[in-house]
Design a protein around this motif. Structure first.
Motif, PDB file in Angstrom:
ATOM      1  N   LEU A  85     -64.911  50.749  11.978  1.00 20.11           N
ATOM      2  CA  LEU A  85     -65.234  49.362  11.653  1.00 20.11           C
ATOM      3  C   LEU A  85     -65.066  48.515  12.906  1.00 20.11           C
ATOM      4  O   LEU A  85     -64.070  48.650  13.621  1.00 20.11           O
ATOM      5  CB  LEU A  85     -64.310  48.836  10.555  1.00 20.11           C
ATOM      6  N   VAL A  86     -66.062  47.676  13.165  1.00 21.16           N
ATOM      7  CA  VAL A  86     -66.055  46.818  14.347  1.00 21.16           C
ATOM      8  C   VAL A  86     -66.122  45.366  13.882  1.00 21.16           C
ATOM      9  O   VAL A  86     -67.055  44.972  13.186  1.00 21.16           O
ATOM     10  CB  VAL A  86     -67.241  47.139  15.295  1.00 21.16           C
ATOM     11  N   HIS A  87     -65.113  44.590  14.266  1.00 21.95           N
ATOM     12  CA  HIS A  87     -65.024  43.175  13.920  1.00 21.95           C
ATOM     13  C   HIS A  87     -65.694  42.373  15.036  1.00 21.95           C
ATOM     14  O   HIS A  87     -65.313  42.488  16.194  1.00 21.95           O
ATOM     15  CB  HIS A  87     -63.547  42.804  13.777  1.00 21.95           C
ATOM     16  N   MET A  88     -66.688  41.565  14.679  1.00 27.32           N
ATOM     17  CA  MET A  88     -67.485  40.802  15.638  1.00 27.32           C
ATOM     18  C   MET A  88     -67.422  39.310  15.333  1.00 27.32           C
ATOM     19  O   MET A  88     -67.221  38.916  14.193  1.00 27.32           O
ATOM     20  CB  MET A  88     -68.964  41.211  15.550  1.00 27.32           C
ATOM     21  N   THR A  89     -67.640  38.510  16.371  1.00 25.62           N
ATOM     22  CA  THR A  89     -67.943  37.093  16.184  1.00 25.62           C
ATOM     23  C   THR A  89     -69.284  36.833  16.847  1.00 25.62           C
ATOM     24  O   THR A  89     -69.659  37.506  17.816  1.00 25.62           O
ATOM     25  CB  THR A  89     -66.878  36.153  16.791  1.00 25.62           C
ATOM     26  N   ARG A  90     -69.976  35.855  16.302  1.00 30.40           N
ATOM     27  CA  ARG A  90     -71.308  35.516  16.797  1.00 30.40           C
ATOM     28  C   ARG A  90     -71.447  34.000  16.739  1.00 30.40           C
ATOM     29  O   ARG A  90     -71.231  33.402  15.687  1.00 30.40           O
ATOM     30  CB  ARG A  90     -72.308  36.199  15.861  1.00 30.40           C
ATOM     31  N   VAL A  91     -71.777  33.366  17.870  1.00 33.29           N
ATOM     32  CA  VAL A  91     -71.949  31.912  17.903  1.00 33.29           C
ATOM     33  C   VAL A  91     -73.326  31.576  18.462  1.00 33.29           C
ATOM     34  O   VAL A  91     -73.954  32.398  19.117  1.00 33.29           O
ATOM     35  CB  VAL A  91     -70.839  31.207  18.722  1.00 33.29           C
ATOM     36  N   ASN A  92     -73.761  30.349  18.201  1.00 36.93           N
ATOM     37  CA  ASN A  92     -75.102  29.883  18.592  1.00 36.93           C
ATOM     38  C   ASN A  92     -76.184  30.724  17.915  1.00 36.93           C
ATOM     39  O   ASN A  92     -77.151  31.145  18.552  1.00 36.93           O
ATOM     40  CB  ASN A  92     -75.294  29.902  20.111  1.00 36.93           C
ATOM     41  N   VAL A  93     -76.027  30.941  16.624  1.00 31.01           N
ATOM     42  CA  VAL A  93     -76.955  31.770  15.854  1.00 31.01           C
ATOM     43  C   VAL A  93     -78.299  31.067  15.718  1.00 31.01           C
ATOM     44  O   VAL A  93     -78.372  29.879  15.427  1.00 31.01           O
ATOM     45  CB  VAL A  93     -76.360  32.088  14.462  1.00 31.01           C
ATOM     46  N   THR A  94     -79.370  31.827  15.964  1.00 32.17           N
ATOM     47  CA  THR A  94     -80.736  31.333  15.773  1.00 32.17           C
ATOM     48  C   THR A  94     -81.449  32.266  14.793  1.00 32.17           C
ATOM     49  O   THR A  94     -80.896  33.288  14.390  1.00 32.17           O
ATOM     50  CB  THR A  94     -81.517  31.313  17.106  1.00 32.17           C
ATOM     51  N   GLU A  95     -82.673  31.926  14.449  1.00 36.98           N
ATOM     52  CA  GLU A  95     -83.451  32.785  13.550  1.00 36.98           C
ATOM     53  C   GLU A  95     -83.706  34.161  14.152  1.00 36.98           C
ATOM     54  O   GLU A  95     -83.880  35.140  13.440  1.00 36.98           O
ATOM     55  CB  GLU A  95     -84.788  32.121  13.202  1.00 36.98           C
ATOM     56  N   GLU A  96     -83.735  34.251  15.474  1.00 28.96           N
ATOM     57  CA  GLU A  96     -84.004  35.518  16.153  1.00 28.96           C
ATOM     58  C   GLU A  96     -82.740  36.333  16.423  1.00 28.96           C
ATOM     59  O   GLU A  96     -82.816  37.451  16.933  1.00 28.96           O
ATOM     60  CB  GLU A  96     -84.733  35.271  17.483  1.00 28.96           C
ATOM     61  N   SER A  97     -81.571  35.786  16.115  1.00 22.00           N
ATOM     62  CA  SER A  97     -80.312  36.489  16.369  1.00 22.00           C
ATOM     63  C   SER A  97     -80.237  37.769  15.540  1.00 22.00           C
ATOM     64  O   SER A  97     -80.781  37.845  14.447  1.00 22.00           O
ATOM     65  CB  SER A  97     -79.122  35.601  16.022  1.00 22.00           C
ATOM     66  N   VAL A  98     -79.531  38.737  16.086  1.00 19.87           N
ATOM     67  CA  VAL A  98     -79.356  40.026  15.429  1.00 19.87           C
ATOM     68  C   VAL A  98     -77.957  40.076  14.825  1.00 19.87           C
ATOM     69  O   VAL A  98     -76.995  39.625  15.445  1.00 19.87           O
ATOM     70  CB  VAL A  98     -79.523  41.165  16.463  1.00 19.87           C
ATOM     71  N   CYS A  99     -77.856  40.634  13.617  1.00 21.73           N
ATOM     72  CA  CYS A  99     -76.544  40.803  12.985  1.00 21.73           C
ATOM     73  C   CYS A  99     -75.912  42.126  13.402  1.00 21.73           C
ATOM     74  O   CYS A  99     -74.803  42.169  13.891  1.00 21.73           O
ATOM     75  CB  CYS A  99     -76.688  40.821  11.467  1.00 21.73           C
ATOM     76  N   TYR A 100     -76.633  43.196  13.147  1.00 15.42           N
ATOM     77  CA  TYR A 100     -76.039  44.519  13.282  1.00 15.42           C
ATOM     78  C   TYR A 100     -76.467  45.179  14.585  1.00 15.42           C
ATOM     79  O   TYR A 100     -77.644  45.289  14.883  1.00 15.42           O
ATOM     80  CB  TYR A 100     -76.402  45.365  12.069  1.00 15.42           C
ATOM     81  N   LEU A 101     -75.482  45.594  15.344  1.00 16.07           N
ATOM     82  CA  LEU A 101     -75.705  46.196  16.643  1.00 16.07           C
ATOM     83  C   LEU A 101     -75.582  47.705  16.531  1.00 16.07           C
ATOM     84  O   LEU A 101     -74.964  48.216  15.596  1.00 16.07           O
ATOM     85  CB  LEU A 101     -74.687  45.654  17.652  1.00 16.07           C
ATOM     86  N   ASP A 102     -76.161  48.413  17.474  1.00 14.56           N
ATOM     87  CA  ASP A 102     -76.052  49.868  17.507  1.00 14.56           C
ATOM     88  C   ASP A 102     -74.772  50.267  18.215  1.00 14.56           C
ATOM     89  O   ASP A 102     -74.352  49.625  19.177  1.00 14.56           O
ATOM     90  CB  ASP A 102     -77.247  50.478  18.244  1.00 14.56           C
ATOM     91  N   LEU A 103     -74.177  51.343  17.729  1.00 20.21           N
ATOM     92  CA  LEU A 103     -73.005  51.925  18.365  1.00 20.21           C
ATOM     93  C   LEU A 103     -73.501  52.999  19.315  1.00 20.21           C
ATOM     94  O   LEU A 103     -74.299  53.852  18.930  1.00 20.21           O
ATOM     95  CB  LEU A 103     -72.094  52.525  17.298  1.00 20.21           C
TER      96      LEU A 103
END
Length: 171
Positions: A85-103
């Motif tokens: 499990l990887v805990h992430m933060t994401r700021v300055n979210v836009t419509e093109e932002s990605v939620c899930y990243l590849d490991l």
């Protein structure tokens, strides 16, 4: 050069052109689809996606053999595997932002985030807020957990994004 040899020369040039095109296309698709990374970002340091302006930070990681979703349902990792499990933060979210990243693992191994639900205490990715605090889950062979390079946005481009290194698992 005789008239009889002209069709053969044209045919040979056509075959050569097809071969060059095929090799070029194969190289192009290989570079775009493999899990290459463009360097690394140390654990805990933010990285900003140049395409969207969204800033991502890996906060912490956990490993589990079993994840209790509710009182009556649980997910159990397959034999020889573990949930990372990887805990992430994401700021300055836009419509093109990605939620899930590849490991990204050793030798360009790549895992995508699992979609099963986590317990309510673990945040989920949201596009409705300017910043989100969320968890991603991966099923990884237990023997490779210590060799994982990090997480990255895997766009199929020539310029590969860096891997955000993971801190050691908290449990």
């Amino acid at each position: 050069m005789s008239r009889a040899s002209r069709p053969w020369i044209g045919f040979a040039l056509a075959v050569l052109l097809v071969l060059v095109w095929g090799i070029g296309w194969g190289l192009f698709t290989h570079v775009r689809t493999q899990a290459y990374v463009g360097g690394s970002v140390p654990a805990g340091q933010p990285w900003t996606d140049p395409l969207t302006g969204t800033t991502y930070t890996v906060v912490e990681t956990e490993t589990h053999k079993r994840i209790q979703r509710t009182e009556s349902t649980a997910e159990v990792a397959p034999d020889g595997a573990i949930f990372l499990l990887v805990h992430m933060t994401r700021v300055n979210v836009t419509e093109e932002s990605v939620c899930y990243l590849d490991l990204i693992g050793p030798e360009r191994m790549r895992w995508t985030a699992e979609v099963f639900g986590l317990p309510e205490s673990y945040g989920r990715c949201s596009y409705e807020e300017a910043s989100t605090d969320y968890w991603m889950t991966y099923v990884v062979p237990e023997r490779l957990v210590d060799e994982v390079l990090g997480v990255t946005i895997h766009f199929t481009t020539w310029n590969h994004n860096p891997a955000m290194e993971l801190p050691p698992p908290g449990n």
